[in-house]
Enzyme design. Structure first.
Site, PDB file in Angstrom:
ATOM      1  N   ASN A  65     -33.899  38.537 -55.446  1.00 18.21           N
ATOM      2  CA  ASN A  65     -34.086  38.079 -53.989  1.00 18.21           C
ATOM      3  C   ASN A  65     -33.897  36.716 -53.836  1.00 18.21           C
ATOM      4  OD1 ASN A  65     -34.853  38.558 -51.182  1.00 18.21           O
ATOM      5  ND2 ASN A  65     -36.821  37.765 -51.638  1.00 18.21           N
ATOM      6  N   LYS A  96     -41.740  55.632 -45.997  1.00 23.17           N
ATOM      7  CA  LYS A  96     -41.541  54.548 -47.023  1.00 23.17           C
ATOM      8  C   LYS A  96     -40.846  55.275 -48.254  1.00 23.17           C
ATOM      9  CE  LYS A  96     -42.801  50.393 -49.406  1.00 23.17           C
ATOM     10  NZ  LYS A  96     -41.880  49.252 -48.583  1.00 23.17           N
ATOM     11  N   MET A 139     -35.079  43.128 -45.369  1.00 23.49           N
ATOM     12  CA  MET A 139     -36.410  42.723 -44.644  1.00 23.49           C
ATOM     13  C   MET A 139     -37.476  43.729 -44.832  1.00 23.49           C
ATOM     14  SD  MET A 139     -35.479  40.019 -43.386  1.00 23.49           S
ATOM     15  CE  MET A 139     -36.868  39.537 -42.191  1.00 23.49           C
ATOM     16  N   ARG A 140     -37.445  44.708 -46.145  1.00 27.09           N
ATOM     17  CA  ARG A 140     -38.561  45.335 -46.473  1.00 27.09           C
ATOM     18  C   ARG A 140     -39.107  45.097 -47.985  1.00 27.09           C
ATOM     19  NH1 ARG A 140     -38.670  49.772 -42.925  1.00 27.09           N
ATOM     20  NH2 ARG A 140     -36.772  49.695 -41.570  1.00 27.09           N
ATOM     21  N   LEU A 141     -40.365  45.220 -47.935  1.00 30.51           N
ATOM     22  CA  LEU A 141     -41.072  45.171 -49.474  1.00 30.51           C
ATOM     23  C   LEU A 141     -40.661  46.573 -50.001  1.00 30.51           C
ATOM     24  CD1 LEU A 141     -44.464  43.486 -49.163  1.00 30.51           C
ATOM     25  CD2 LEU A 141     -42.450  42.691 -50.135  1.00 30.51           C
ATOM     26  N   GLY A 194     -25.664  38.972 -42.923  1.00 37.88           N
ATOM     27  CA  GLY A 194     -24.986  39.039 -44.014  1.00 37.88           C
ATOM     28  C   GLY A 194     -24.268  37.925 -44.645  1.00 37.88           C
ATOM     29  N   SER A 195     -24.707  36.461 -44.485  1.00 34.16           N
ATOM     30  CA  SER A 195     -23.922  35.458 -44.769  1.00 34.16           C
ATOM     31  C   SER A 195     -23.899  35.385 -46.456  1.00 34.16           C
ATOM     32  CB  SER A 195     -24.301  34.313 -44.425  1.00 34.16           C
ATOM     33  OG  SER A 195     -25.447  33.902 -44.605  1.00 34.16           O
ATOM     34  N   ASN A 196     -25.106  35.713 -46.811  1.00 40.05           N
ATOM     35  CA  ASN A 196     -25.272  35.727 -48.340  1.00 40.05           C
ATOM     36  C   ASN A 196     -24.391  36.860 -48.928  1.00 40.05           C
ATOM     37  OD1 ASN A 196     -27.248  33.823 -49.784  1.00 40.05           O
ATOM     38  ND2 ASN A 196     -28.185  34.445 -47.737  1.00 40.05           N
ATOM     39  N   HIS A 206     -34.751  33.718 -51.329  1.00 35.90           N
ATOM     40  CA  HIS A 206     -35.799  33.265 -50.277  1.00 35.90           C
ATOM     41  C   HIS A 206     -35.381  31.572 -49.866  1.00 35.90           C
ATOM     42  CE1 HIS A 206     -39.500  33.488 -47.874  1.00 35.90           C
ATOM     43  NE2 HIS A 206     -39.721  32.187 -48.519  1.00 35.90           N
TER      44      HIS A 206
HETATM   45  C1  GRF Z   1     -31.598  34.237 -45.773  1.00 33.94           C
HETATM   46  O1  GRF Z   1     -32.196  33.016 -45.208  1.00 33.94           O
HETATM   47  C2  GRF Z   1     -32.263  34.668 -47.056  1.00 33.94           C
HETATM   48  O2  GRF Z   1     -32.771  33.451 -47.789  1.00 33.94           O
HETATM   49  C3  GRF Z   1     -33.655  35.409 -46.442  1.00 33.94           C
HETATM   50  O3  GRF Z   1     -33.035  36.057 -45.291  1.00 33.94           O
HETATM   51  C4  GRF Z   1     -31.690  35.403 -44.808  1.00 33.94           C
HETATM   52  C5  GRF Z   1     -30.575  36.315 -44.834  1.00 33.94           C
HETATM   53  O4  GRF Z   1     -29.364  35.786 -44.195  1.00 33.94           O
HETATM   54  N1  GRF Z   1     -33.836  36.306 -47.339  1.00 33.94           N
HETATM   55  P1  GRF Z   1     -27.934  36.300 -44.243  1.00 33.94           P
HETATM   56  O5  GRF Z   1     -28.097  37.771 -43.495  1.00 33.94           O
HETATM   57  O6  GRF Z   1     -27.600  36.429 -45.645  1.00 33.94           O
HETATM   58  O7  GRF Z   1     -27.115  35.477 -43.660  1.00 33.94           O
END
Ligand code: GRF
Length: 197
Positions: free
Chosen positions: A111, A63, A88-90, A12-14, A113
């Site tokens: 999203n 799903k 982590m899911r489509l 969850g750093s983002n 990436h």
């Molecule tokens: C990040 O590298 C993001 O780009 C990818 O998954 C990772 C999630 O990192 N989709 P965090 O949980 O936000 O630290």
């Protein structure tokens, strides 16, 4: 006012960067966090920011059942933008369709990436970049379609790492992720203020 939700599966750093940024913005509100992982670090982060956090492991559900639960929650909170932050899911076509915005001709789902898409879609993008294309390292934020990291690109930026250590390389990338995603959040707030969305 834009009402956004975060979907995340990991540390969850983002999410943390977005929640910190949100406190400085007037026209966007992150209403809740949803995770499919009961052990995700993002749960503590949501709690620290006093945001409701819904933990929906997929378990034995289909799903469709799993997404229905998520969609019900998003609709109850009248969410109009979904920000995937390490989810982590489509998402299925139907899920994506339910956030379709005719003005944007896109669904209001973004999203992040960790590569210069279309390079290295899917899992382990940092690892693949570090190993195969270290001179083309970068981060992409894109609209979500039903493919794997194939939606229209909103913003993309390179980073140059001089490090030969993978963990340092990744940390540099994550720093850029946080800068780009918070910039996009500010832009959403500005366009909401101007009444464009
Ligand atoms: C990040 O590298 C993001 O780009 C990818 O998954 C990772 C999630 O990192 N989709 P965090 O949980 O936000 O630290």
């Amino acid at each position: 006012m834009i009402k956004a939700a975060l979907l995340a599966s990991g540390q969850g750093s983002n999410a943390k960067a977005l929640l910190e940024k949100e406190t400085t913005l007037d026209d966007v509100s992150i209403e809740l966090v949803i995770t499919d992982n009961p052990h995700a670090g993002v749960i503590d982060i949501a709690n620290k920011f006093n945001k409701p956090c819904f933990i929906y492991p997929r378990g034995n559900s289909s799903k469709n059942q799993h997404e229905t639960l998520i969609l019900e929650t998003l609709h109850n909170f009248e969410i109009d933008w979904v920000l995937l932050a390490g989810y982590m899911r489509l998402l299925s076509k139907d899920f994506i369709k339910s956030f379709y915005c005719p003005n944007l001709q896109q669904s209001k789902i973004l999203n992040i990436h960790p590569s210069l898409l279309p390079l290295h879609p899917g899992l382990n993008a940092y690892e693949k970049t570090f190993k195969h294309t270290p001179k083309q390292a970068g981060v992409t934020i894109h609209y979500v379609d039903s493919g794997m990291d194939t939606g229209k690109i909103l913003i993309q930026e390179k980073f140059e790492s001089l490090s030969e250590n993978f963990e340092e390389f990744k940390q540099e990338g994550l720093k850029l992720e946080h800068r780009l995603y918070t910039k996009v959040l500010s832009q959403l707030s500005s366009i909401a203020k101007e009444g464009h969305i």
